[in-house]
Scaffold this motif. Structure first.
Motif, PDB file in Angstrom:
ATOM      1  N   PHE A  36      33.156  47.823  39.254  1.00 33.33           N
ATOM      2  CA  PHE A  36      33.419  46.390  39.153  1.00 33.33           C
ATOM      3  C   PHE A  36      32.381  45.633  39.947  1.00 33.33           C
ATOM      4  CE2 PHE A  36      35.197  42.614  41.230  1.00 33.33           C
ATOM      5  CZ  PHE A  36      35.527  41.851  40.113  1.00 33.33           C
ATOM      6  N   SER A  52      34.124  38.887  42.059  1.00 29.37           N
ATOM      7  CA  SER A  52      34.637  38.213  43.253  1.00 29.37           C
ATOM      8  C   SER A  52      35.461  39.174  44.135  1.00 29.37           C
ATOM      9  CB  SER A  52      35.514  37.035  42.834  1.00 29.37           C
ATOM     10  OG  SER A  52      36.614  37.505  42.083  1.00 29.37           O
ATOM     11  N   LEU A 107      42.125  43.482  43.376  1.00 31.10           N
ATOM     12  CA  LEU A 107      43.016  43.894  42.279  1.00 31.10           C
ATOM     13  C   LEU A 107      42.516  45.189  41.635  1.00 31.10           C
ATOM     14  CD1 LEU A 107      43.595  40.430  40.497  1.00 31.10           C
ATOM     15  CD2 LEU A 107      45.066  41.589  42.160  1.00 31.10           C
ATOM     16  N   ILE A 167      33.922  46.703  34.584  1.00 29.16           N
ATOM     17  CA  ILE A 167      34.218  45.274  34.437  1.00 29.16           C
ATOM     18  C   ILE A 167      33.038  44.491  34.998  1.00 29.16           C
ATOM     19  CG2 ILE A 167      35.809  43.425  35.100  1.00 29.16           C
ATOM     20  CD1 ILE A 167      38.052  45.460  34.800  1.00 29.16           C
ATOM     21  N   ILE A 168      32.437  43.692  34.130  1.00 29.64           N
ATOM     22  CA  ILE A 168      31.112  43.105  34.400  1.00 29.64           C
ATOM     23  C   ILE A 168      31.246  41.587  34.517  1.00 29.64           C
ATOM     24  CG2 ILE A 168      28.817  42.777  33.330  1.00 29.64           C
ATOM     25  CD1 ILE A 168      28.953  45.609  32.330  1.00 29.64           C
ATOM     26  N   GLY A 170      39.903  38.029  31.809  1.00 27.69           N
ATOM     27  CA  GLY A 170      40.010  38.966  32.931  1.00 27.69           C
ATOM     28  C   GLY A 170      41.451  39.334  33.219  1.00 27.69           C
ATOM     29  N   LYS A 208      34.352  45.924  29.865  1.00 28.66           N
ATOM     30  CA  LYS A 208      35.005  44.620  29.665  1.00 28.66           C
ATOM     31  C   LYS A 208      34.070  43.594  30.298  1.00 28.66           C
ATOM     32  CE  LYS A 208      37.209  41.463  30.922  1.00 28.66           C
ATOM     33  NZ  LYS A 208      36.672  40.077  30.853  1.00 28.66           N
ATOM     34  N   PRO A 209      33.286  42.908  29.463  1.00 26.01           N
ATOM     35  CA  PRO A 209      32.374  41.903  30.019  1.00 26.01           C
ATOM     36  C   PRO A 209      33.146  40.638  30.385  1.00 26.01           C
ATOM     37  CG  PRO A 209      31.835  42.439  27.710  1.00 26.01           C
ATOM     38  CD  PRO A 209      33.196  42.986  28.004  1.00 26.01           C
ATOM     39  N   ALA A 210      32.472  39.709  31.040  1.00 30.13           N
ATOM     40  CA  ALA A 210      33.127  38.452  31.433  1.00 30.13           C
ATOM     41  C   ALA A 210      33.306  37.546  30.216  1.00 30.13           C
ATOM     42  CB  ALA A 210      32.308  37.748  32.491  1.00 30.13           C
ATOM     43  N   GLU A 211      34.415  36.830  30.196  1.00 29.93           N
ATOM     44  CA  GLU A 211      34.693  35.910  29.093  1.00 29.93           C
ATOM     45  C   GLU A 211      33.755  34.707  29.099  1.00 29.93           C
ATOM     46  OE1 GLU A 211      36.486  36.925  31.588  1.00 29.93           O
ATOM     47  OE2 GLU A 211      38.211  35.652  32.036  1.00 29.93           O
ATOM     48  N   VAL A 269      39.182  39.503  42.883  1.00 31.62           N
ATOM     49  CA  VAL A 269      39.429  40.420  41.761  1.00 31.62           C
ATOM     50  C   VAL A 269      39.106  41.856  42.188  1.00 31.62           C
ATOM     51  CG1 VAL A 269      38.878  40.971  39.359  1.00 31.62           C
ATOM     52  CG2 VAL A 269      39.069  38.585  40.073  1.00 31.62           C
ATOM     53  N   TRP A 300      29.608  37.461  34.788  1.00 29.36           N
ATOM     54  CA  TRP A 300      28.852  36.622  33.850  1.00 29.36           C
ATOM     55  C   TRP A 300      27.459  36.277  34.337  1.00 29.36           C
ATOM     56  CZ3 TRP A 300      27.829  32.838  37.159  1.00 29.36           C
ATOM     57  CH2 TRP A 300      28.795  32.535  38.148  1.00 29.36           C
ATOM     58  N   GLY A 314      41.003  42.518  31.141  1.00 26.81           N
ATOM     59  CA  GLY A 314      40.493  43.141  32.367  1.00 26.81           C
ATOM     60  C   GLY A 314      41.594  43.868  33.117  1.00 26.81           C
ATOM     61  N   ALA A 315      42.737  43.189  33.264  1.00 25.64           N
ATOM     62  CA  ALA A 315      43.857  43.799  34.007  1.00 25.64           C
ATOM     63  C   ALA A 315      44.396  45.011  33.252  1.00 25.64           C
ATOM     64  CB  ALA A 315      44.948  42.756  34.213  1.00 25.64           C
TER      65      ALA A 315
HETATM   66  P1  ADP Z   1      34.048  34.964  38.987  1.00 25.50           P
HETATM   67  O1  ADP Z   1      35.083  34.485  39.954  1.00 25.50           O
HETATM   68  O2  ADP Z   1      32.692  34.906  39.501  1.00 25.50           O
HETATM   69  O3  ADP Z   1      34.243  34.466  37.584  1.00 25.50           O
HETATM   70  P2  ADP Z   1      35.531  37.313  38.603  1.00 25.50           P
HETATM   71  O4  ADP Z   1      35.638  38.290  39.686  1.00 25.50           O
HETATM   72  O5  ADP Z   1      36.685  36.408  38.322  1.00 25.50           O
HETATM   73  O6  ADP Z   1      34.233  36.504  38.888  1.00 25.50           O
HETATM   74  O7  ADP Z   1      35.157  38.004  37.227  1.00 25.50           O
HETATM   75  C1  ADP Z   1      34.370  39.145  37.132  1.00 25.50           C
HETATM   76  C2  ADP Z   1      34.930  40.000  36.017  1.00 25.50           C
HETATM   77  O8  ADP Z   1      36.267  40.351  36.368  1.00 25.50           O
HETATM   78  C3  ADP Z   1      35.017  39.324  34.651  1.00 25.50           C
HETATM   79  O9  ADP Z   1      34.710  40.265  33.637  1.00 25.50           O
HETATM   80  C4  ADP Z   1      36.469  38.919  34.576  1.00 25.50           C
HETATM   81  O10 ADP Z   1      36.941  38.830  33.244  1.00 25.50           O
HETATM   82  C5  ADP Z   1      37.131  40.078  35.284  1.00 25.50           C
HETATM   83  N1  ADP Z   1      38.480  39.788  35.810  1.00 25.50           N
HETATM   84  C6  ADP Z   1      38.968  38.607  36.246  1.00 25.50           C
HETATM   85  N2  ADP Z   1      40.250  38.737  36.632  1.00 25.50           N
HETATM   86  C7  ADP Z   1      40.594  40.035  36.446  1.00 25.50           C
HETATM   87  C8  ADP Z   1      41.784  40.802  36.674  1.00 25.50           C
HETATM   88  N3  ADP Z   1      42.890  40.252  37.155  1.00 25.50           N
HETATM   89  N4  ADP Z   1      41.743  42.125  36.383  1.00 25.50           N
HETATM   90  C9  ADP Z   1      40.616  42.709  35.906  1.00 25.50           C
HETATM   91  N5  ADP Z   1      39.479  42.030  35.661  1.00 25.50           N
HETATM   92  C10 ADP Z   1      39.456  40.712  35.924  1.00 25.50           C
END
Ligand code: ADP
Length: 502
Positions: free
Chosen positions: A247, A250, A256, A169-170, A229, A196-199, A253, A172, A233-234
């Motif tokens: 991963f 943040s 999680l 899980i990557i 995500g 699963k890249p970031a949206e 996450v 942005w 992502g989940a």
């Molecule tokens: P930021 O807060 O910097 O956007 P995130 O940690 O939210 O960073 O996002 C990093 C990656 O984790 C993204 O690819 C995002 O889609 C994914 N992500 C966010 N929420 C979840 C989740 N509940 N489970 C799995 N992946 C997630």
């Protein structure tokens, strides 16, 4: 907004990515095929420079995630990939590295537009991405085991074997580079991958996955599913058929992800950011330090896990450093990605609001703004800009000194002596990177050993992408190491074989 599948009940969708019914569509890559989400849903991508939509990506749900994991499983167990030698895997990665460089301009422009980073930075990122593939191409067939002396007519040896299906899980902020370090190491070791890249920014990952397909990786070895995500992502992180997970993102996450990994009894590598100090002693070469210190906080508009976001300055140097930094900060300009200014916009409106929130909090707490740059007058109104800002003196226990802002905000903090510097440097929950600036070689080594950080730079900061250098956190910055050979081993399990030969 379209109707969501019944498997995904969360009505609280983030405003950073809107679900739309159709549009110019980038698709998933699953089992060697480019295809939209099974539900037909898409997410609209907004350009950070002007906030306007410019394309869509697939908004994947359970069906897409399941098919991607199944494809990776089949490729790992049954395809030509499972029989391929390490040398052959290395050759494929080498071809991918070449294809990335053959498509350099397109990829750099894509990365720059998608994330908002200046084109110059997009170019540096794509160069580093190609270098990851090149590095791990060469490393693939240099993974050795050990022989272990045993008494009584036995010989024992170890071999490193791939885990199997790895999910990644990557975030942005550096999509291409982070993909490079994961794909390079995981595939060199013989695993298969679902990414699963970031949206918020992911187009370079989709394009590089397409190039991997062109390079000849067997279908199912590298799958990419885009989406939210909290949905895709989940679903991916809790999928029961994974063997390992990585991963970057943040801490919230990350928690999680680690919980999901625990649910399946698999390991995971977490890289969760930092509050990295640059420690500037009275005997440092300030001419060398100032540009590096400035760049370490404005690179990618401060949205870098390893950003040097705290400047610890020896008290007797305060006025001189402040004067020099003031001149630098006041000359900095934030502008649209293709203007190639000092920095671009932040990635999303959410991120811009978050950074503005930190700045407001600091000002409310009475922390002085010592210097600030500007936002270009003709930068588009709808863009997500933040002016680089220097705060100080920042109380060491304040939110600004303790929490990761992920924006172009530098906190200046004074220290009295070496002991005080070490205490301050280690005085946050994080421990990712640190910089030590001093003309005293013995002191530099004392500091490097005393600071709890995964990487310490002496009289410098960052090292040209650092592809070869193990990278990762102490404390709440995460666990596990990426990059270099340690990053390669991270994607393997040791098997011990014992021969009884009497
Ligand atoms: P930021 O807060 O910097 O956007 P995130 O940690 O939210 O960073 O996002 C990093 C990656 O984790 C993204 O690819 C995002 O889609 C994914 N992500 C966010 N929420 C979840 C989740 N509940 N489970 C799995 N992946 C997630």
């Amino acid at each position: 907004m379209t109707h969501l599948s019944s498997d995904f009940q969360n009505e609280e969708l983030p405003n950073r990515a809107r679900i739309v019914a159709q549009g110019r569509a980038w698709t998933n890559l699953i089992d060697g095929k480019f295809e939209p989400a099974a539900s037909g849903r898409t997410l609209e991508m907004l350009c950070p420079s002007d906030g306007r939509p410019f394309c869509t990506i697939a908004c994947s749900g359970p069906e897409d995630v399941n098919r991607a994991v199944d494809a990776a499983r089949t490729a790992f167990e049954q395809s030509s990939w499972s029989k391929m030698t390490a040398t052959e895997r290395g050759r494929l990665l080498h071809r991918l590295s070449q294809l990335v460089m053959e498509n350099f301009e397109e990829l750099a422009a894509l990365e720059s537009r998608d994330t908002g980073k200046p084109l110059r930075q997009g170019e540096a990122d794509i160069t580093a991405t190609a270098r990851y593939f090149e590095y791990y191409a060469g490393a693939a067939d240099k993974v050795h085991g050990e022989t272990i002396p045993l008494p009584g007519g036995f010989t024992a040896l170890t071999v490193r074997e791939p885990y199997g299906v790895v999910a990644s899980i990557i975030p942005w902020n550096y999509p291409a580079q982070i993909m490079g370090r994961v794909v390079g190491a995981a595939l060199a070791m013989g695993n298969t991958l679902v990414i699963k890249p970031a949206e918020d920014a992911c187009l370079s990952i989709l394009r590089i996955a397409e190039l991997a397909h062109d390079a000849g990786f067997p279908k199912g070895v590298l799958n990419v599913v885009t989406g939210l995500g909290e949905e895709a992502g989940a679903l991916l992180s809790s999928h029961p058929d994974l063997d390992y997970m990585t991963f970057t993102g943040s801490p919230e996450v990350g928690t999680l992800i680690q919980r999901a990994a625990a649910g399946n009894h698999i390991g995971c590598t977490l890289e969760l950011g930092g509050k990295s100090p640059q420690i500037l002693f009275g005997d440092a070469d300030l001419d060398a330090a100032m540009p590096v210190i400035t760049n370490a906080i404005i690179q990618n508009a401060g949205q870098t896990c390893s950003a040097g976001s705290r400047l610890l300055v020896q008290q007797n140097l305060w006025d001189e450093v402040l004067e020099r930094l003031k001149t630098r900060f006041e000359a900095l300009i934030a502008d649209r990605h293709d203007a190639n200014a000092d920095l671009g916009p932040l990635v999303t409106r959410n991120q811009a609001e978050r950074v503005a929130g930190f700045m407001a909090l600091a000002e409310d707490a009475g922390i002085p703004v010592l210097a600030a740059g500007t936002i270009a007058e003709d930068a588009p109104q709808g863009g997500y800009y933040a002016a680089p800002t220097l705060f100080g003196p920042v109380p060491s226990q304040s939110v600004l000194a303790q929490e990761e802002v992920f924006g172009p905000v530098l906190s200046m903090i004074a220290f009295s002596d070496e002991e005080d510097a070490i205490k301050l440097a280690n005085g946050t929950p994080y421990g990712l990177v640190a910089g030590v600036w001093t003309g005293d070689a013995a002191r530099s080594m004392r500091l490097a050993r005393a600071v709890r950080a995964g990487q310490v730079y002496v009289n410098g900061y960052g090292a040209g992408g650092g592809v070869e250098l193990p990278f990762g956190g102490f404390k709440k910055s995460g666990h596990g190491r990426e990059k270099g050979f340690e990053g390669l081993y991270e994607f393997s399990a040791t098997k011990t074989i014992v021969l009884n030969h009497g």
